[in-house]
Design a protein around this motif. Structure first.
Motif, PDB file in Angstrom:
ATOM      1  N   ALA A  24       0.821  -1.204   0.000  1.00  0.00           N
ATOM      2  CA  ALA A  24       0.000   0.000   0.000  1.00  0.00           C
ATOM      3  C   ALA A  24       0.857   1.256   0.000  1.00  0.00           C
ATOM      4  CB  ALA A  24      -0.913   0.010   1.220  1.00  0.00           C
ATOM      5  N   SER A  25       0.326   2.297  -0.615  1.00  0.00           N
ATOM      6  CA  SER A  25       0.987   3.595  -0.598  1.00  0.00           C
ATOM      7  C   SER A  25      -0.044   4.681  -0.818  1.00  0.00           C
ATOM      8  CB  SER A  25       2.076   3.665  -1.682  1.00  0.00           C
ATOM      9  OG  SER A  25       1.513   3.486  -2.965  1.00  0.00           O
ATOM     10  N   GLY A  26       0.318   5.888  -0.396  1.00  0.00           N
ATOM     11  CA  GLY A  26      -0.548   7.034  -0.648  1.00  0.00           C
ATOM     12  C   GLY A  26      -1.553   7.349   0.440  1.00  0.00           C
ATOM     13  N   PHE A  27      -1.521   6.599   1.534  1.00  0.00           N
ATOM     14  CA  PHE A  27      -2.402   6.885   2.661  1.00  0.00           C
ATOM     15  C   PHE A  27      -1.727   6.367   3.929  1.00  0.00           C
ATOM     16  CE2 PHE A  27      -4.007   2.586   3.446  1.00  0.00           C
ATOM     17  CZ  PHE A  27      -3.765   1.960   2.230  1.00  0.00           C
ATOM     18  N   THR A  28      -2.324   6.701   5.064  1.00  0.00           N
ATOM     19  CA  THR A  28      -1.749   6.306   6.350  1.00  0.00           C
ATOM     20  C   THR A  28      -2.111   4.852   6.626  1.00  0.00           C
ATOM     21  OG1 THR A  28      -2.023   8.586   7.106  1.00  0.00           O
ATOM     22  CG2 THR A  28      -1.509   6.917   8.772  1.00  0.00           C
ATOM     23  N   PHE A  29      -1.225   3.962   6.207  1.00  0.00           N
ATOM     24  CA  PHE A  29      -1.504   2.529   6.290  1.00  0.00           C
ATOM     25  C   PHE A  29      -1.785   2.096   7.724  1.00  0.00           C
ATOM     26  CE2 PHE A  29      -1.378  -1.744   4.751  1.00  0.00           C
ATOM     27  CZ  PHE A  29      -0.819  -2.499   5.766  1.00  0.00           C
ATOM     28  N   SER A  30      -1.039   2.627   8.662  1.00  0.00           N
ATOM     29  CA  SER A  30      -1.167   2.177  10.052  1.00  0.00           C
ATOM     30  C   SER A  30      -2.517   2.522  10.662  1.00  0.00           C
ATOM     31  CB  SER A  30      -0.046   2.773  10.904  1.00  0.00           C
ATOM     32  OG  SER A  30      -0.126   4.186  10.886  1.00  0.00           O
ATOM     33  N   ARG A  31      -3.265   3.409  10.019  1.00  0.00           N
ATOM     34  CA  ARG A  31      -4.578   3.791  10.526  1.00  0.00           C
ATOM     35  C   ARG A  31      -5.706   3.125   9.741  1.00  0.00           C
ATOM     36  NH1 ARG A  31      -4.696   4.897  15.239  1.00  0.00           N
ATOM     37  NH2 ARG A  31      -6.648   6.054  14.974  1.00  0.00           N
ATOM     38  N   SER A  32      -5.366   2.230   8.857  1.00  0.00           N
ATOM     39  CA  SER A  32      -6.360   1.628   7.973  1.00  0.00           C
ATOM     40  C   SER A  32      -6.791   0.253   8.469  1.00  0.00           C
ATOM     41  CB  SER A  32      -5.804   1.495   6.559  1.00  0.00           C
ATOM     42  OG  SER A  32      -4.718   0.579   6.542  1.00  0.00           O
ATOM     43  N   VAL A  33      -8.028  -0.091   8.178  1.00  0.00           N
ATOM     44  CA  VAL A  33      -8.498  -1.466   8.299  1.00  0.00           C
ATOM     45  C   VAL A  33      -8.264  -2.112   6.935  1.00  0.00           C
ATOM     46  CG1 VAL A  33     -10.456  -2.983   8.693  1.00  0.00           C
ATOM     47  CG2 VAL A  33     -10.239  -0.859  10.002  1.00  0.00           C
ATOM     48  N   MET A  34      -7.555  -3.222   6.940  1.00  0.00           N
ATOM     49  CA  MET A  34      -7.200  -3.876   5.681  1.00  0.00           C
ATOM     50  C   MET A  34      -7.977  -5.185   5.552  1.00  0.00           C
ATOM     51  SD  MET A  34      -5.159  -1.743   4.346  1.00  0.00           S
ATOM     52  CE  MET A  34      -4.720  -2.742   2.908  1.00  0.00           C
ATOM     53  N   SER A  35      -8.401  -5.460   4.353  1.00  0.00           N
ATOM     54  CA  SER A  35      -9.198  -6.653   4.113  1.00  0.00           C
ATOM     55  C   SER A  35      -8.810  -7.307   2.799  1.00  0.00           C
ATOM     56  CB  SER A  35     -10.690  -6.307   4.053  1.00  0.00           C
ATOM     57  OG  SER A  35     -11.124  -5.670   5.228  1.00  0.00           O
ATOM     58  N   TRP A  36      -9.119  -8.580   2.725  1.00  0.00           N
ATOM     59  CA  TRP A  36      -9.041  -9.324   1.471  1.00  0.00           C
ATOM     60  C   TRP A  36     -10.445  -9.775   1.105  1.00  0.00           C
ATOM     61  CZ3 TRP A  36      -4.872  -9.772  -1.611  1.00  0.00           C
ATOM     62  CH2 TRP A  36      -3.599  -9.500  -1.069  1.00  0.00           C
ATOM     63  N   TYR A  37     -10.804  -9.535  -0.144  1.00  0.00           N
ATOM     64  CA  TYR A  37     -12.045 -10.020  -0.713  1.00  0.00           C
ATOM     65  C   TYR A  37     -11.702 -10.967  -1.859  1.00  0.00           C
ATOM     66  CZ  TYR A  37     -14.840  -6.401   1.651  1.00  0.00           C
ATOM     67  OH  TYR A  37     -15.475  -5.620   2.583  1.00  0.00           O
ATOM     68  N   ARG A  38     -12.684 -11.740  -2.245  1.00  0.00           N
ATOM     69  CA  ARG A  38     -12.491 -12.573  -3.434  1.00  0.00           C
ATOM     70  C   ARG A  38     -13.800 -12.681  -4.203  1.00  0.00           C
ATOM     71  NH1 ARG A  38     -11.656 -18.618  -0.720  1.00  0.00           N
ATOM     72  NH2 ARG A  38     -13.827 -18.920  -0.023  1.00  0.00           N
ATOM     73  N   GLN A  39     -13.651 -12.925  -5.488  1.00  0.00           N
ATOM     74  CA  GLN A  39     -14.825 -13.125  -6.332  1.00  0.00           C
ATOM     75  C   GLN A  39     -14.528 -14.234  -7.319  1.00  0.00           C
ATOM     76  OE1 GLN A  39     -16.354  -9.650  -8.399  1.00  0.00           O
ATOM     77  NE2 GLN A  39     -18.376 -10.595  -8.533  1.00  0.00           N
ATOM     78  N   ALA A  40     -15.337 -15.260  -7.254  1.00  0.00           N
ATOM     79  CA  ALA A  40     -15.228 -16.376  -8.185  1.00  0.00           C
ATOM     80  C   ALA A  40     -16.176 -16.141  -9.354  1.00  0.00           C
ATOM     81  CB  ALA A  40     -15.566 -17.682  -7.471  1.00  0.00           C
ATOM     82  N   PRO A  41     -15.903 -16.748 -10.497  1.00  0.00           N
ATOM     83  CA  PRO A  41     -16.790 -16.564 -11.651  1.00  0.00           C
ATOM     84  C   PRO A  41     -18.224 -16.939 -11.325  1.00  0.00           C
ATOM     85  CG  PRO A  41     -14.763 -17.636 -12.324  1.00  0.00           C
ATOM     86  CD  PRO A  41     -14.742 -17.573 -10.817  1.00  0.00           C
ATOM     87  N   GLY A  42     -19.140 -16.034 -11.647  1.00  0.00           N
ATOM     88  CA  GLY A  42     -20.546 -16.292 -11.430  1.00  0.00           C
ATOM     89  C   GLY A  42     -21.013 -16.150  -9.999  1.00  0.00           C
ATOM     90  N   LYS A  43     -20.118 -15.710  -9.125  1.00  0.00           N
ATOM     91  CA  LYS A  43     -20.480 -15.560  -7.715  1.00  0.00           C
ATOM     92  C   LYS A  43     -20.282 -14.123  -7.272  1.00  0.00           C
ATOM     93  CE  LYS A  43     -19.462 -20.306  -6.279  1.00  0.00           C
ATOM     94  NZ  LYS A  43     -18.737 -21.149  -5.286  1.00  0.00           N
ATOM     95  N   GLU A  44     -20.937 -13.789  -6.171  1.00  0.00           N
ATOM     96  CA  GLU A  44     -20.771 -12.456  -5.621  1.00  0.00           C
ATOM     97  C   GLU A  44     -19.427 -12.346  -4.894  1.00  0.00           C
ATOM     98  OE1 GLU A  44     -25.475 -11.361  -4.782  1.00  0.00           O
ATOM     99  OE2 GLU A  44     -24.040 -11.437  -3.140  1.00  0.00           O
ATOM    100  N   ARG A  45     -18.951 -11.122  -4.811  1.00  0.00           N
ATOM    101  CA  ARG A  45     -17.716 -10.885  -4.077  1.00  0.00           C
ATOM    102  C   ARG A  45     -17.971 -11.136  -2.586  1.00  0.00           C
ATOM    103  NH1 ARG A  45     -15.209  -5.283  -5.284  1.00  0.00           N
ATOM    104  NH2 ARG A  45     -17.034  -4.576  -4.095  1.00  0.00           N
ATOM    105  N   GLU A  46     -17.019 -11.764  -1.943  1.00  0.00           N
ATOM    106  CA  GLU A  46     -17.175 -12.053  -0.525  1.00  0.00           C
ATOM    107  C   GLU A  46     -15.941 -11.591   0.243  1.00  0.00           C
ATOM    108  OE1 GLU A  46     -17.175 -16.084   0.876  1.00  0.00           O
ATOM    109  OE2 GLU A  46     -15.770 -16.770  -0.675  1.00  0.00           O
ATOM    110  N   LEU A  47     -16.191 -11.197   1.485  1.00  0.00           N
ATOM    111  CA  LEU A  47     -15.109 -10.823   2.384  1.00  0.00           C
ATOM    112  C   LEU A  47     -14.439 -12.086   2.893  1.00  0.00           C
ATOM    113  CD1 LEU A  47     -13.564  -8.754   4.124  1.00  0.00           C
ATOM    114  CD2 LEU A  47     -15.405  -8.955   5.808  1.00  0.00           C
ATOM    115  N   VAL A  48     -13.134 -12.157   2.718  1.00  0.00           N
ATOM    116  CA  VAL A  48     -12.375 -13.324   3.150  1.00  0.00           C
ATOM    117  C   VAL A  48     -11.824 -13.118   4.555  1.00  0.00           C
ATOM    118  CG1 VAL A  48     -10.361 -14.771   2.678  1.00  0.00           C
ATOM    119  CG2 VAL A  48     -11.761 -13.898   0.771  1.00  0.00           C
ATOM    120  N   ALA A  49     -11.167 -11.970   4.754  1.00  0.00           N
ATOM    121  CA  ALA A  49     -10.538 -11.700   6.047  1.00  0.00           C
ATOM    122  C   ALA A  49     -10.286 -10.210   6.175  1.00  0.00           C
ATOM    123  CB  ALA A  49      -9.223 -12.466   6.181  1.00  0.00           C
ATOM    124  N   SER A  50     -10.277  -9.736   7.403  1.00  0.00           N
ATOM    125  CA  SER A  50      -9.956  -8.342   7.658  1.00  0.00           C
ATOM    126  C   SER A  50      -9.127  -8.241   8.922  1.00  0.00           C
ATOM    127  CB  SER A  50     -11.217  -7.494   7.766  1.00  0.00           C
ATOM    128  OG  SER A  50     -12.010  -7.921   8.850  1.00  0.00           O
TER     129      SER A  50
END
Length: 117
Positions: A24-50
């Motif tokens: 990451a760059s361009g913002f205060t990373f240490s103050r951010s909540v970071m997450s991983w999402y994923r989207q499989a073909p034909g499926k909605e995007r889902e939150l994996v982890a935060s």
């Protein structure tokens, strides 16, 4: 300029492991909540982890990945990671990094993870 650059995706056999990184760059990373999402073909995007920005960096996971995936962050390197173990075919998706900071949301371009024999 805010940037989230994912890396580490690829092709892996069932039962294998991958580690995704999001620089990451361009913002205060240490103050951010970071997450991983994923989207499989034909499926909605889902939150994996935060993971929070607080001192204990508490993490939350989707039920489908609990016990297999681990999210972590290195504030000194402005990077968030997703360690993925015991991968199965249902983990195949485009994985996107997400940052929430001061009410703003940013997304990376995504990295493809394909689990196949």
């Amino acid at each position: 300029q805010v940037q989230l650059v994912e890396s580490g995706g690829g092709l892996v056999q069932p039962g294998g492991s991958l580690r995704l990184s999001c620089a990451a760059s361009g913002f205060t990373f240490s103050r951010s909540v970071m997450s991983w999402y994923r989207q499989a073909p034909g499926k909605e995007r889902e939150l994996v982890a935060s993971i929070t920005h607080t001192g204990n960096s508490s993490a939350n996971y989707a039920d489908s990945v609990k016990g297999r995936f681990t999210i972590s962050r290195d504030n000194a390197k402005n990077t968030v990671y997703l360690q993925m173990n015991s991968l199965n075919t249902e983990d195949t998706a485009v994985y996107n990094c997400n940052a929430w900071v001061w009410g703003l949301v940013y997304w990376g371009q995504g990295t493809q993870v394909t689990v196949s024999s």
